[in-house]
Design a protein around this motif. Structure first.
Motif, PDB file in Angstrom:
ATOM      1  N   ASP A 181       0.866  -1.191   0.000  1.00  0.00           N
ATOM      2  CA  ASP A 181       0.000   0.000   0.000  1.00  0.00           C
ATOM      3  C   ASP A 181       0.899   1.237   0.000  1.00  0.00           C
ATOM      4  O   ASP A 181       1.302   1.723   1.057  1.00  0.00           O
ATOM      5  N   PRO A 182       1.229   1.761  -1.155  1.00  0.00           N
ATOM      6  CA  PRO A 182       2.205   2.857  -1.230  1.00  0.00           C
ATOM      7  C   PRO A 182       1.711   4.166  -0.641  1.00  0.00           C
ATOM      8  O   PRO A 182       2.506   5.085  -0.427  1.00  0.00           O
ATOM      9  N   GLU A 183       0.425   4.279  -0.352  1.00  0.00           N
ATOM     10  CA  GLU A 183      -0.121   5.528   0.167  1.00  0.00           C
ATOM     11  C   GLU A 183      -0.258   5.538   1.682  1.00  0.00           C
ATOM     12  O   GLU A 183      -0.564   6.570   2.270  1.00  0.00           O
ATOM     13  N   PHE A 184      -0.066   4.392   2.347  1.00  0.00           N
ATOM     14  CA  PHE A 184      -0.227   4.304   3.797  1.00  0.00           C
ATOM     15  C   PHE A 184       1.082   4.695   4.459  1.00  0.00           C
ATOM     16  O   PHE A 184       2.130   4.114   4.205  1.00  0.00           O
ATOM     17  N   SER A 185       1.034   5.692   5.336  1.00  0.00           N
ATOM     18  CA  SER A 185       2.233   6.263   5.948  1.00  0.00           C
ATOM     19  C   SER A 185       2.485   5.657   7.324  1.00  0.00           C
ATOM     20  O   SER A 185       1.589   5.606   8.167  1.00  0.00           O
ATOM     21  N   LEU A 186       3.709   5.194   7.559  1.00  0.00           N
ATOM     22  CA  LEU A 186       4.107   4.667   8.860  1.00  0.00           C
ATOM     23  C   LEU A 186       5.148   5.581   9.490  1.00  0.00           C
ATOM     24  O   LEU A 186       6.237   5.775   8.937  1.00  0.00           O
ATOM     25  N   LEU A 187       4.808   6.144  10.627  1.00  0.00           N
ATOM     26  CA  LEU A 187       5.677   7.071  11.344  1.00  0.00           C
ATOM     27  C   LEU A 187       6.005   6.489  12.710  1.00  0.00           C
ATOM     28  O   LEU A 187       5.141   5.899  13.361  1.00  0.00           O
ATOM     29  N   VAL A 188       7.242   6.681  13.166  1.00  0.00           N
ATOM     30  CA  VAL A 188       7.667   6.134  14.448  1.00  0.00           C
ATOM     31  C   VAL A 188       7.770   7.250  15.478  1.00  0.00           C
ATOM     32  O   VAL A 188       8.207   8.363  15.171  1.00  0.00           O
ATOM     33  N   GLY A 189       7.366   6.951  16.706  1.00  0.00           N
ATOM     34  CA  GLY A 189       7.388   7.952  17.760  1.00  0.00           C
ATOM     35  C   GLY A 189       8.737   8.109  18.441  1.00  0.00           C
ATOM     36  O   GLY A 189       9.318   9.194  18.432  1.00  0.00           O
ATOM     37  N   PRO A 190       9.268   7.057  19.070  1.00  0.00           N
ATOM     38  CA  PRO A 190      10.527   7.209  19.820  1.00  0.00           C
ATOM     39  C   PRO A 190      11.664   7.683  18.925  1.00  0.00           C
ATOM     40  O   PRO A 190      12.035   7.006  17.963  1.00  0.00           O
ATOM     41  N   GLU A 191      12.234   8.813  19.246  1.00  0.00           N
ATOM     42  CA  GLU A 191      13.243   9.406  18.363  1.00  0.00           C
ATOM     43  C   GLU A 191      14.530   8.594  18.318  1.00  0.00           C
ATOM     44  O   GLU A 191      15.279   8.661  17.338  1.00  0.00           O
ATOM     45  N   GLU A 192      14.763   7.801  19.356  1.00  0.00           N
ATOM     46  CA  GLU A 192      15.946   6.958  19.370  1.00  0.00           C
ATOM     47  C   GLU A 192      15.896   5.906  18.248  1.00  0.00           C
ATOM     48  O   GLU A 192      16.934   5.357  17.860  1.00  0.00           O
ATOM     49  N   LEU A 193      14.698   5.612  17.751  1.00  0.00           N
ATOM     50  CA  LEU A 193      14.507   4.575  16.741  1.00  0.00           C
ATOM     51  C   LEU A 193      14.226   5.137  15.348  1.00  0.00           C
ATOM     52  O   LEU A 193      14.024   4.376  14.404  1.00  0.00           O
ATOM     53  N   THR A 194      14.204   6.455  15.207  1.00  0.00           N
ATOM     54  CA  THR A 194      13.795   7.047  13.936  1.00  0.00           C
ATOM     55  C   THR A 194      14.732   6.675  12.792  1.00  0.00           C
ATOM     56  O   THR A 194      14.291   6.243  11.722  1.00  0.00           O
ATOM     57  N   ALA A 195      16.028   6.845  12.974  1.00  0.00           N
ATOM     58  CA  ALA A 195      16.973   6.575  11.886  1.00  0.00           C
ATOM     59  C   ALA A 195      16.892   5.118  11.452  1.00  0.00           C
ATOM     60  O   ALA A 195      16.798   4.811  10.249  1.00  0.00           O
ATOM     61  N   GLU A 196      16.915   4.222  12.423  1.00  0.00           N
ATOM     62  CA  GLU A 196      16.825   2.795  12.109  1.00  0.00           C
ATOM     63  C   GLU A 196      15.529   2.479  11.361  1.00  0.00           C
ATOM     64  O   GLU A 196      15.533   1.753  10.359  1.00  0.00           O
ATOM     65  N   SER A 197      14.428   3.058  11.831  1.00  0.00           N
ATOM     66  CA  SER A 197      13.131   2.787  11.218  1.00  0.00           C
ATOM     67  C   SER A 197      13.066   3.298   9.787  1.00  0.00           C
ATOM     68  O   SER A 197      12.550   2.615   8.889  1.00  0.00           O
ATOM     69  N   VAL A 198      13.586   4.510   9.549  1.00  0.00           N
ATOM     70  CA  VAL A 198      13.553   5.086   8.201  1.00  0.00           C
ATOM     71  C   VAL A 198      14.413   4.255   7.251  1.00  0.00           C
ATOM     72  O   VAL A 198      14.010   3.988   6.104  1.00  0.00           O
ATOM     73  N   MET A 199      15.562   3.814   7.712  1.00  0.00           N
ATOM     74  CA  MET A 199      16.417   2.993   6.857  1.00  0.00           C
ATOM     75  C   MET A 199      15.770   1.654   6.521  1.00  0.00           C
ATOM     76  O   MET A 199      16.085   1.049   5.490  1.00  0.00           O
ATOM     77  N   MET A 200      14.836   1.214   7.366  1.00  0.00           N
ATOM     78  CA  MET A 200      14.160  -0.060   7.130  1.00  0.00           C
ATOM     79  C   MET A 200      12.798   0.105   6.450  1.00  0.00           C
ATOM     80  O   MET A 200      12.074  -0.863   6.280  1.00  0.00           O
ATOM     81  N   GLY A 201      12.446   1.361   6.100  1.00  0.00           N
ATOM     82  CA  GLY A 201      11.229   1.539   5.324  1.00  0.00           C
ATOM     83  C   GLY A 201      10.174   2.436   5.912  1.00  0.00           C
ATOM     84  O   GLY A 201       9.138   2.668   5.275  1.00  0.00           O
ATOM     85  N   ALA A 202      10.380   2.963   7.122  1.00  0.00           N
ATOM     86  CA  ALA A 202       9.405   3.893   7.706  1.00  0.00           C
ATOM     87  C   ALA A 202       9.408   5.211   6.939  1.00  0.00           C
ATOM     88  O   ALA A 202      10.373   5.545   6.245  1.00  0.00           O
ATOM     89  N   ASP A 203       8.340   5.964   7.087  1.00  0.00           N
ATOM     90  CA  ASP A 203       8.193   7.222   6.353  1.00  0.00           C
ATOM     91  C   ASP A 203       8.678   8.434   7.129  1.00  0.00           C
ATOM     92  O   ASP A 203       8.777   9.525   6.565  1.00  0.00           O
ATOM     93  N   GLY A 204       8.957   8.280   8.420  1.00  0.00           N
ATOM     94  CA  GLY A 204       9.448   9.424   9.172  1.00  0.00           C
ATOM     95  C   GLY A 204       9.255   9.234  10.657  1.00  0.00           C
ATOM     96  O   GLY A 204       8.938   8.144  11.133  1.00  0.00           O
ATOM     97  N   GLY A 205       9.447  10.328  11.392  1.00  0.00           N
ATOM     98  CA  GLY A 205       9.373  10.279  12.842  1.00  0.00           C
ATOM     99  C   GLY A 205       8.533  11.390  13.416  1.00  0.00           C
ATOM    100  O   GLY A 205       8.535  12.516  12.915  1.00  0.00           O
ATOM    101  N   VAL A 206       7.812  11.061  14.475  1.00  0.00           N
ATOM    102  CA  VAL A 206       7.048  12.042  15.250  1.00  0.00           C
ATOM    103  C   VAL A 206       7.820  12.220  16.548  1.00  0.00           C
ATOM    104  O   VAL A 206       7.544  11.578  17.559  1.00  0.00           O
ATOM    105  N   ASN A 207       8.830  13.074  16.505  1.00  0.00           N
ATOM    106  CA  ASN A 207       9.868  13.139  17.531  1.00  0.00           C
ATOM    107  C   ASN A 207       9.731  14.371  18.410  1.00  0.00           C
ATOM    108  O   ASN A 207       9.852  15.510  17.936  1.00  0.00           O
TER     109      ASN A 207
END
Length: 303
Positions: A181-207
């Protein structure tokens, strides 16, 4: 357009329990936009939304949306135990020009997964704005199970999810389940995990740290997006220094938020008043935060 990047969960600047620090709020919005943020999320956990009166929440929505004036997307938290109150706040947000709304599961009585599906299907059907799900199990006592997210993602008005579980196995399961689903956005909250999450496919961080140092988190996001590992390593070290120092002053469940507000006060951006039942850092704790900023080489304007 799909939301990507750093979307800070904005604190709610207050002068007392029912009065906004309007000047501080204006300065904070501009501070974050100048730092390059990609969107703004108001009335979430960092915004102390459950502690704020409804009139104050409505006023805050109006002021922030008017000031942002379409420069970046504004997401508005509508989490409530009442379906009707969530809808009313979303209607107000739509009138003010918000881009989307965000909702964590109703708290107090923990709903079952099928009840969550039914609740959010009805909510999304009736909302005037697109909806982001908000996974915050530590506060609301229920998790959006991956299959529940996959089912809800089929709804055309449910366009993304913010995950604050800090569970990377769970988050990777979400990335895998919605990969088609290319239109569904996944954002991660904990800022300690943002870089790792983005490199693995997340769309960004709510930091939350992006309230204080927006450029740092924006730079980290872009470094992760570019797979610039050396740059990520350097910036991640700065993020971890903030996490392990500013957020650890005091021994409260609210220490993270008190730390963020204290820094913003020391930087001369906004008042650090906390909505009841909480209280801001006392002089001894404030001095500890100032010492951390001094050590980081960040000038203090309001000691």
């Amino acid at each position: 357009m799909k939301l990507r990047g750093i979307v800070p969960p904005m604190v709610t600047p207050l002068l007392d329990n029912d009065t906004l620090d309007t000047r501080g709020a204006e300065k904070l919005v501009e501070h974050m936009i100048e730092g390059g943020i990609h969107g703004l999320f108001i009335l979430g956990t960092t915004g102390e939304a459950p502690s704020l009166s409804y009139p104050l929440r409505y006023e805050f929505i109006e002021r922030v949306c008017r000031q942002v004036d379409g420069r970046i997307p504004v997401l508005v938290g509508i989490t409530d135990t009442s379906l009707q109150e969530s809808i009313k706040m979303a209607e107000h947000a739509a009138k003010c020009g918000a881009s989307a709304v965000v909702s964590a599961p109703p708290y107090y009585f923990a709903p079952a997964q099928q009840e969550l599906i039914e609740f959010y299907t009805e909510l999304a059907d009736r909302l005037p704005l697109p909806l982001y799900l908000y996974n915050m199990p530590s506060y609301v006592k229920v998790i959006f199970e991956p299959q529940t997210v996959k089912e809800l993602a089929k709804h055309p008005n449910i366009i993304g999810l913010k995950d604050s579980s800090a569970n990377m196995v769970y988050f990777q399961s979400l990335i895998h389940l919605v990969k088609d689903d290319p239109e569904f956005s996944l954002l991660v909250g904990p800022e300690e995990l943002t870089a790792e999450s983005v490199m693995m496919g997340a769309d960004g961080g709510v930091n939350g740290g992006a309230n204080m140092f927006p450029k740092l988190y924006v730079d980290l996001y872009h470094a992760a997006l570019d797979l610039d590992y050396e740059r990520v390593r350097v910036l991640q070290e700065q993020v971890m220094e903030i996490s392990s120092s500013i957020y650890k002053v005091g021994k409260y469940g609210s220490s993270y938020l008190k730390g963020v507000k204290c820094v913003l006060s020391l930087l001369g951006i906004c008042d650090d008043f906390m909505a009841k039942p909480f209280r801001k850092f006392q002089p001894e704790e404030r001095a500890k935060v100032k010492a951390i900023l001094d050590r980081m080489g960040i000038p203090v304007i309001n000691p």
